[in-house]
Scaffold this motif. Structure first.
Motif, short mmCIF file in Angstrom:
data_model
loop_
_atom_site.label_atom_id
_atom_site.label_comp_id
_atom_site.label_asym_id
_atom_site.label_seq_id
_atom_site.Cartn_x
_atom_site.Cartn_y
_atom_site.Cartn_z
N TYR A 151 0.84 -1.20 0.00
CA TYR A 151 0.00 0.00 0.00
C TYR A 151 0.88 1.26 0.00
N ASN A 152 1.93 1.25 0.82
CA ASN A 152 2.82 2.42 0.89
C ASN A 152 3.63 2.59 -0.39
N MET A 153 4.07 1.48 -0.97
CA MET A 153 4.81 1.58 -2.23
C MET A 153 3.94 2.15 -3.34
N ALA A 154 2.68 1.73 -3.39
CA ALA A 154 1.76 2.26 -4.40
C ALA A 154 1.55 3.76 -4.18
N ILE A 204 5.78 18.10 -2.48
CA ILE A 204 5.58 17.51 -1.15
C ILE A 204 4.09 17.36 -0.85
N SER A 205 3.27 18.33 -1.27
CA SER A 205 1.83 18.23 -1.06
C SER A 205 1.26 17.02 -1.79
N ALA A 206 1.74 16.78 -3.02
CA ALA A 206 1.24 15.63 -3.80
C ALA A 206 1.62 14.30 -3.13
N VAL A 207 2.85 14.22 -2.64
CA VAL A 207 3.29 12.99 -1.97
C VAL A 207 2.45 12.74 -0.71
N CYS A 208 2.26 13.79 0.08
CA CYS A 208 1.44 13.65 1.30
C CYS A 208 0.01 13.27 0.95
N TRP A 209 -0.53 13.88 -0.08
CA TRP A 209 -1.89 13.59 -0.52
C TRP A 209 -2.03 12.12 -0.92
N PHE A 264 -0.38 9.55 0.23
CA PHE A 264 -0.39 8.69 1.41
C PHE A 264 -1.68 8.87 2.22
N ILE A 265 -2.23 10.07 2.21
CA ILE A 265 -3.47 10.32 2.95
C ILE A 265 -4.67 9.67 2.25
N ARG A 266 -4.74 9.83 0.94
CA ARG A 266 -5.91 9.37 0.19
C ARG A 266 -5.77 7.93 -0.30
N GLY A 267 -4.56 7.42 -0.34
CA GLY A 267 -4.35 6.09 -0.89
C GLY A 267 -4.04 6.17 -2.38
N ALA A 268 -3.36 5.14 -2.90
CA ALA A 268 -2.89 5.17 -4.28
C ALA A 268 -4.02 5.30 -5.29
N ALA A 269 -5.12 4.58 -5.07
CA ALA A 269 -6.21 4.57 -6.06
C ALA A 269 -6.86 5.94 -6.19
N ARG A 270 -7.31 6.49 -5.07
CA ARG A 270 -7.97 7.79 -5.12
C ARG A 270 -7.00 8.90 -5.52
N ALA A 271 -5.82 8.90 -4.89
CA ALA A 271 -4.85 9.96 -5.20
C ALA A 271 -4.39 9.88 -6.65
N ASP A 299 -8.97 -6.91 -4.41
CA ASP A 299 -7.82 -7.15 -3.55
C ASP A 299 -6.59 -6.36 -3.99
N SER A 300 -6.75 -5.49 -4.99
CA SER A 300 -5.64 -4.70 -5.50
C SER A 300 -5.50 -3.39 -4.73
N VAL A 301 -4.25 -2.89 -4.63
CA VAL A 301 -4.04 -1.58 -4.01
C VAL A 301 -4.63 -0.46 -4.87
N TRP A 302 -4.99 -0.77 -6.12
CA TRP A 302 -5.59 0.23 -7.01
C TRP A 302 -7.11 0.24 -6.90
N SER A 303 -7.66 -0.59 -6.03
CA SER A 303 -9.10 -0.56 -5.78
C SER A 303 -9.44 0.59 -4.84
N LEU A 304 -10.66 1.13 -4.98
CA LEU A 304 -11.07 2.22 -4.09
C LEU A 304 -11.30 1.74 -2.67
N GLN A 305 -11.46 0.42 -2.51
CA GLN A 305 -11.66 -0.14 -1.17
C GLN A 305 -10.67 -1.28 -0.95
N PRO A 306 -9.36 -1.01 -0.93
CA PRO A 306 -8.40 -2.11 -0.79
C PRO A 306 -8.42 -2.70 0.61
#
Length: 537
Positions: free
Chosen positions: A398-401, A445-450, A452-459, A527-534
């Motif tokens: 999740y963090n790598m994504a 930096i704002s994009a990177v923080c965003w 991690f806050i929103r998750g890979a799929a939403r962000a 089950d993917s990290v790219w799902s909106l509900q991982p």
């Protein structure tokens, strides 16, 4: 070709982990490097046309130089003449009030000069935009700040990354050898999403393999040149200086009135490079014992030492050729080898065709690293699926994504937004250069923080939208300027139009990618990290 399975697994592991370790910094280096192929065009888009003084005929350069040296004592320290100044987006002559340090200087101001129709000297003070230099800094350092001795930390890190990158290239080719004939150029769109990404990754990697080998090797040389030079000094040169400068045999007082004329210097250049066009003359150290004039010479049919030109170094008082990157003699062998390394890295051969080719190869290289991270994440998902009836993604995945989305899209978004906001602020601040760094790193930096806050799929979806908007804002800004709707300038030229068209195409591509990312987030594997509900453990 048959390769033992245990050997293949070793090379596969090397390929995966070297790619993962280096992918994010190399993504920034490659996409920023593709933009540096057109630094003059970016500068021209950013800077008001009023900052560039009118060109003059070739026969007036001596008159211009004499007037500047007579009326502007600060120019005695050094100055630069630009021939074909209109095409180079430069005033005919430029000098500084204070000695210039190496590297990116935010406080720098320049004096520009030209001659009016009556032959009188016209000057103005300019604070040049360093945005293109900032992009070049991202290319060289991936935006990593700090220094180690006299070297930039980011350059050294990219040097290490390029060693690993070379290992990834070699191991990837070996790993693919058994299936190379069957799968080369096969893009299986009707298979799984992971198969499509794998095929795309392999096609880009294999078709651009020579380019990537050149980049990896040359970056290692650039990053660790001090170590290489030290080894050569010890093993080859011994007590003899490695970079010796010829001693001037003709004693001429270093006084401004004794400078060789422009015509004499042009003739000297013809003796070394008869087939090259002189684009500029940079005079430095004119009041000391290190006086030199560096001539930039251009011929698209040759490989060139600089990003655009080769160089000839001449003593400005006695005309002695001090050095040249074109030296055909055995003594010039090292210079020619170094020039070849630089030319292969910069794409400074073949004219605009090669520059555009390097631009697209740089973009494809960035895609290679991004897709490599996608493949790693997909492989983790498949492993989880095989080991558990209810697979969940690890926090590491999740963090790598999130990092992949935040760093890659964040850096691209930050550059585009900095271009647009910087142009809008240009006329309203004293020195726009002080804002570029703050703008870029704030957006990044704002994009990177965003992410991690929103998750890979939403962000990923949101940052793709933002990046597309930033790309569209570039041609929209130019349209607003063309119609004088707001107090910003327009600069109608082929180079600035190229910036607008490229940004427009980029925006369209990003919108298509946004649509695909959204569909996958909604309809893809849950089950993917790219799902909106991982599902994450």
């Amino acid at each position: 070709m048959k390769v033992r399975s245990d050997i293949l697994r070793i090379y596969q592991s090397i390929h995966i982990w070297t790619g993962i370790v280096t992918g994010l910094v190399l993504f920034i280096a490659f996409y920023a490097g593709s933009l540096t192929m057109f630094k003059p065009s970016i500068d021209r888009w950013m800077a008001p046309p009023a900052e560039i003084l009118s060109p003059i005929p070739a026969m007036q350069y001596q008159q211009l130089m004499d007037k500047v040296l007579e009326q502007k004592p600060a120019a005695h320290q050094g100055f630069t003449l630009f021939f074909n100044a209109k095409e180079l987006n430069q005033s005919p002559i430029i000098w500084h009030n204070t000695p210039q340090s190496r590297g990116l200087t935010l406080e720098t101001t320049q004096w520009h000069g030209t001659l009016n129709e009556a032959g009188d000297l016209v000057t103005q003070q300019v604070t040049p935009s360093v945005l293109a230099e900032l992009i070049d800094m991202l290319h060289r350092t991936a935006g990593i700040p700090g220094e180690v001795g006299h070297e930039e930390l980011g350059v050294l890190i990219l040097g290490v990354a390029s060693v690993l990158y070379f290992l990834a290239l070699v191991s990837g080719v070996i790993f693919l050898l058994p299936s190379l004939v069957k799968t080369f150029l096969a893009l299986r769109k009707n298979k799984s999403t992971s198969r499509f990404w794998l095929d795309s990754h392999n096609i880009v990697g294999l078709t651009s393999l020579p380019f990537h080998i050149i980049m990896s090797v040359t970056v290692v040389v650039f990053a660790f040149h001090d170590v290489l030079y030290g080894g050569l000094q010890t093993m080859v040169y011994g007590e003899k200086p490695m970079f010796s400068r010829p001693v001037s045999k003709i004693e001429v007082p270093a006084e401004i009135q004794n400078l060789l004329s422009v015509e004499e210097l042009l003739q000297k250049s013809k003796s070394v490079a008869p087939d090259f066009q002189v684009t500029n003359m940079m005079f430095t150290g004119l009041q000391g014992d290190r006086a030199v004039v560096r001539l930039g010479v251009y011929n698209p049919d040759y490989v060139m030492r600089g990003p655009i030109t080769d160089y000839i170094f001449i003593h400005p008082y006695n005309g002695m050729i001090l050095n040249s990157t074109l030296d055909p003699t055995p003594e010039g062998l090292w210079n020619r080898i170094v020039a070849t390394f630089f030319a292969l890295h910069f794409g400074s051969y073949g004219g605009d065709l090669v520059r555009w080719l390097y631009f697209f190869l740089g973009i494809s290289g960035a895609f290679l690293f991004y897709s490599g991270n996608i493949l790693w994440l997909e492989k983790r998902r498949i492993k989880q699926k095989a080991n558990s009836p209810t697979p969940v993604q690890s926090r590491t995945c999740y963090n790598m994504a999130s990092a992949t989305v935040g760093v890659c899209l964040g850096s691209l978004t930050a550059v585009l937004l900095t271009m647009v906001v910087g142009k809008w602020l240009y006329l309203h601040v004293n020195n726009i250069n002080h804002y570029y760094y703050g703008l870029y790193y704030s957006f990044f930096i704002s994009a990177v923080c965003w992410a991690f806050i929103r998750g890979a799929a939403r962000a990923g979806i949101e940052l793709l939208y933002l990046t597309a908007i930033a790309a569209f804002a570039i041609p929209i800004t130019s349209i607003i300027a063309w119609f004088d709707l707001l107090p910003i300038w327009s600069s109608l030229s082929n180079s600035t139009l190229g910036v607008d068209i490229t940004a427009l195409i980029t925006g369209i591509v990003l919108l298509v990618l946004t649509k695909k990312a959204k569909l996958r987030a909604i309809n893809g594997e849950p089950d993917s990290v790219w799902s909106l509900q991982p599902a994450i453990k």
